[in-house]
Write a protein that holds these residues in place. Sequence first.
Motif, PDB file in Angstrom:
ATOM      1  N   ASN A 152      -7.028 -27.682 -28.189  1.00 51.02           N
ATOM      2  CA  ASN A 152      -7.052 -27.213 -26.520  1.00 51.02           C
ATOM      3  C   ASN A 152      -6.390 -26.159 -26.502  1.00 51.02           C
ATOM      4  OD1 ASN A 152      -7.594 -29.638 -26.419  1.00 51.02           O
ATOM      5  ND2 ASN A 152      -6.409 -30.819 -25.261  1.00 51.02           N
ATOM      6  N   TYR A 153      -5.383 -25.805 -27.068  1.00 51.93           N
ATOM      7  CA  TYR A 153      -4.975 -24.207 -27.571  1.00 51.93           C
ATOM      8  C   TYR A 153      -6.024 -23.167 -27.268  1.00 51.93           C
ATOM      9  CZ  TYR A 153      -2.569 -19.911 -28.704  1.00 51.93           C
ATOM     10  OH  TYR A 153      -1.844 -18.705 -28.865  1.00 51.93           O
ATOM     11  N   TYR A 154      -6.345 -23.424 -28.944  1.00 53.68           N
ATOM     12  CA  TYR A 154      -8.010 -22.280 -29.216  1.00 53.68           C
ATOM     13  C   TYR A 154      -9.226 -22.503 -28.636  1.00 53.68           C
ATOM     14  CZ  TYR A 154      -4.639 -21.412 -33.712  1.00 53.68           C
ATOM     15  OH  TYR A 154      -3.988 -20.817 -34.615  1.00 53.68           O
ATOM     16  N   LYS A 155      -9.454 -23.888 -27.786  1.00 52.37           N
ATOM     17  CA  LYS A 155     -10.347 -23.604 -26.294  1.00 52.37           C
ATOM     18  C   LYS A 155      -9.391 -23.064 -25.116  1.00 52.37           C
ATOM     19  CE  LYS A 155     -12.307 -28.101 -27.624  1.00 52.37           C
ATOM     20  NZ  LYS A 155     -12.210 -29.100 -27.632  1.00 52.37           N
ATOM     21  N   ARG A 156      -8.927 -23.081 -25.000  1.00 55.43           N
ATOM     22  CA  ARG A 156      -7.566 -21.883 -24.524  1.00 55.43           C
ATOM     23  C   ARG A 156      -8.415 -20.341 -24.010  1.00 55.43           C
ATOM     24  NH1 ARG A 156      -4.437 -26.453 -23.662  1.00 55.43           N
ATOM     25  NH2 ARG A 156      -3.279 -24.901 -24.221  1.00 55.43           N
ATOM     26  N   ARG A 157      -7.667 -20.406 -25.538  1.00 56.07           N
ATOM     27  CA  ARG A 157      -7.748 -18.364 -26.239  1.00 56.07           C
ATOM     28  C   ARG A 157      -8.452 -18.244 -25.909  1.00 56.07           C
ATOM     29  NH1 ARG A 157      -5.090 -16.397 -31.464  1.00 56.07           N
ATOM     30  NH2 ARG A 157      -7.763 -17.679 -31.730  1.00 56.07           N
ATOM     31  N   ASN A 158      -9.620 -19.079 -26.374  1.00 55.50           N
ATOM     32  CA  ASN A 158     -11.483 -18.383 -26.847  1.00 55.50           C
ATOM     33  C   ASN A 158     -11.779 -18.291 -25.346  1.00 55.50           C
ATOM     34  OD1 ASN A 158     -10.879 -17.921 -29.603  1.00 55.50           O
ATOM     35  ND2 ASN A 158     -12.135 -20.142 -30.096  1.00 55.50           N
ATOM     36  N   THR A 159     -12.221 -19.563 -24.366  1.00 61.46           N
ATOM     37  CA  THR A 159     -12.229 -19.060 -23.108  1.00 61.46           C
ATOM     38  C   THR A 159     -11.657 -17.744 -22.068  1.00 61.46           C
ATOM     39  OG1 THR A 159     -13.037 -21.562 -23.294  1.00 61.46           O
ATOM     40  CG2 THR A 159     -12.273 -20.245 -21.311  1.00 61.46           C
ATOM     41  N   THR A 160     -10.693 -18.028 -22.389  1.00 63.22           N
ATOM     42  CA  THR A 160      -9.862 -16.365 -21.942  1.00 63.22           C
ATOM     43  C   THR A 160     -10.552 -15.317 -22.847  1.00 63.22           C
ATOM     44  OG1 THR A 160      -7.612 -18.144 -21.350  1.00 63.22           O
ATOM     45  CG2 THR A 160      -7.363 -15.239 -21.332  1.00 63.22           C
ATOM     46  N   GLU A 161     -10.190 -15.293 -23.190  1.00 68.48           N
ATOM     47  CA  GLU A 161     -10.412 -13.966 -23.875  1.00 68.48           C
ATOM     48  C   GLU A 161     -12.020 -13.757 -23.534  1.00 68.48           C
ATOM     49  OE1 GLU A 161     -10.319 -14.313 -27.757  1.00 68.48           O
ATOM     50  OE2 GLU A 161      -8.016 -13.933 -28.091  1.00 68.48           O
ATOM     51  N   GLU A 162     -12.974 -14.887 -24.085  1.00 66.47           N
ATOM     52  CA  GLU A 162     -14.468 -14.367 -23.528  1.00 66.47           C
ATOM     53  C   GLU A 162     -14.770 -14.353 -22.000  1.00 66.47           C
ATOM     54  OE1 GLU A 162     -16.899 -18.024 -24.074  1.00 66.47           O
ATOM     55  OE2 GLU A 162     -16.176 -18.225 -26.382  1.00 66.47           O
ATOM     56  N   ALA A 163     -13.940 -14.724 -20.838  1.00 68.11           N
ATOM     57  CA  ALA A 163     -13.273 -14.309 -19.526  1.00 68.11           C
ATOM     58  C   ALA A 163     -13.130 -12.948 -19.539  1.00 68.11           C
ATOM     59  CB  ALA A 163     -13.162 -14.894 -18.790  1.00 68.11           C
ATOM     60  N   VAL A 164     -12.439 -12.453 -20.480  1.00 69.72           N
ATOM     61  CA  VAL A 164     -11.903 -11.041 -20.605  1.00 69.72           C
ATOM     62  C   VAL A 164     -12.744 -10.150 -21.353  1.00 69.72           C
ATOM     63  CG1 VAL A 164     -10.350  -9.448 -21.082  1.00 69.72           C
ATOM     64  CG2 VAL A 164      -9.429 -11.310 -20.074  1.00 69.72           C
ATOM     65  N   ALA A 165     -13.564 -10.081 -22.209  1.00 67.58           N
ATOM     66  CA  ALA A 165     -14.618  -9.545 -22.308  1.00 67.58           C
ATOM     67  C   ALA A 165     -15.869  -9.256 -21.486  1.00 67.58           C
ATOM     68  CB  ALA A 165     -14.737 -10.152 -23.518  1.00 67.58           C
ATOM     69  N   VAL A 166     -16.478 -10.725 -20.633  1.00 64.83           N
ATOM     70  CA  VAL A 166     -17.621 -10.156 -19.334  1.00 64.83           C
ATOM     71  C   VAL A 166     -17.043  -8.980 -18.402  1.00 64.83           C
ATOM     72  CG1 VAL A 166     -17.839 -11.537 -17.754  1.00 64.83           C
ATOM     73  CG2 VAL A 166     -18.690 -12.579 -20.061  1.00 64.83           C
ATOM     74  N   GLN A 167     -15.553  -9.330 -17.739  1.00 59.76           N
ATOM     75  CA  GLN A 167     -14.759  -8.635 -17.108  1.00 59.76           C
ATOM     76  C   GLN A 167     -14.877  -6.816 -17.138  1.00 59.76           C
ATOM     77  OE1 GLN A 167     -10.638  -9.967 -15.552  1.00 59.76           O
ATOM     78  NE2 GLN A 167     -11.149  -9.200 -14.134  1.00 59.76           N
ATOM     79  N   ASP A 168     -14.292  -7.327 -18.876  1.00 60.27           N
ATOM     80  CA  ASP A 168     -14.219  -5.728 -18.753  1.00 60.27           C
ATOM     81  C   ASP A 168     -16.176  -5.182 -19.347  1.00 60.27           C
ATOM     82  OD1 ASP A 168     -11.800  -5.840 -19.188  1.00 60.27           O
ATOM     83  OD2 ASP A 168     -12.153  -6.412 -21.782  1.00 60.27           O
ATOM     84  N   GLU A 169     -16.979  -5.716 -19.266  1.00 64.17           N
ATOM     85  CA  GLU A 169     -18.812  -5.870 -20.003  1.00 64.17           C
ATOM     86  C   GLU A 169     -18.777  -4.687 -18.540  1.00 64.17           C
ATOM     87  OE1 GLU A 169     -20.916  -7.847 -21.512  1.00 64.17           O
ATOM     88  OE2 GLU A 169     -20.129  -7.645 -23.550  1.00 64.17           O
ATOM     89  N   ASN A 170     -18.576  -5.939 -16.868  1.00 64.25           N
ATOM     90  CA  ASN A 170     -18.942  -5.523 -15.850  1.00 64.25           C
ATOM     91  C   ASN A 170     -18.312  -4.178 -15.713  1.00 64.25           C
ATOM     92  OD1 ASN A 170     -20.096  -8.255 -16.168  1.00 64.25           O
ATOM     93  ND2 ASN A 170     -19.249  -9.527 -14.228  1.00 64.25           N
ATOM     94  N   THR A 171     -16.949  -4.309 -15.819  1.00 66.44           N
ATOM     95  CA  THR A 171     -16.528  -3.141 -15.256  1.00 66.44           C
ATOM     96  C   THR A 171     -17.108  -1.760 -15.771  1.00 66.44           C
ATOM     97  OG1 THR A 171     -13.932  -3.813 -15.044  1.00 66.44           O
ATOM     98  CG2 THR A 171     -14.114  -2.187 -14.712  1.00 66.44           C
ATOM     99  N   VAL A 172     -17.497  -2.283 -16.986  1.00 65.55           N
ATOM    100  CA  VAL A 172     -17.917  -0.824 -17.662  1.00 65.55           C
ATOM    101  C   VAL A 172     -18.969  -0.026 -17.057  1.00 65.55           C
ATOM    102  CG1 VAL A 172     -18.712   0.351 -19.635  1.00 65.55           C
ATOM    103  CG2 VAL A 172     -16.459  -1.409 -19.450  1.00 65.55           C
ATOM    104  N   SER A 173     -20.381  -1.860 -16.007  1.00 62.94           N
ATOM    105  CA  SER A 173     -21.148  -1.211 -16.242  1.00 62.94           C
ATOM    106  C   SER A 173     -21.450  -0.392 -14.676  1.00 62.94           C
ATOM    107  CB  SER A 173     -21.826  -2.269 -15.962  1.00 62.94           C
ATOM    108  OG  SER A 173     -22.061  -2.703 -17.367  1.00 62.94           O
ATOM    109  N   GLN A 174     -20.249  -1.250 -13.932  1.00 67.06           N
ATOM    110  CA  GLN A 174     -20.580  -0.511 -12.603  1.00 67.06           C
ATOM    111  C   GLN A 174     -20.231   0.593 -12.840  1.00 67.06           C
ATOM    112  OE1 GLN A 174     -17.294  -2.567 -10.470  1.00 67.06           O
ATOM    113  NE2 GLN A 174     -18.462  -4.338 -10.583  1.00 67.06           N
TER     114      GLN A 174
END
Length: 59
Positions: free
Chosen positions: A37-59
């Motif tokens: 469960n810890y690794y699933k949460r960590r991976n989900t959080t890292e993916e969300a941050v990566a998507v957010q970073d991509e959205n910020t760069v695209s703007q």
Amino acid sequence: MIRTEIKTKSSIVRIHDEYCNAPSEGCISHLNQIVSNYYKRRNTTEEAVAVQDENTVSQ
């Protein structure tokens, strides 16, 4: 000091505690679920941050 070592096909769990008795199968299953469960949460959080970073760069 390694008190107990449990090996499976995909992992090795080493318990470093001089006061630990040999864990039961139920205990190991519960610990496995906690770690999974810890690794699933960590991976989900890292993916969300990566998507957010991509959205910020695209703007």
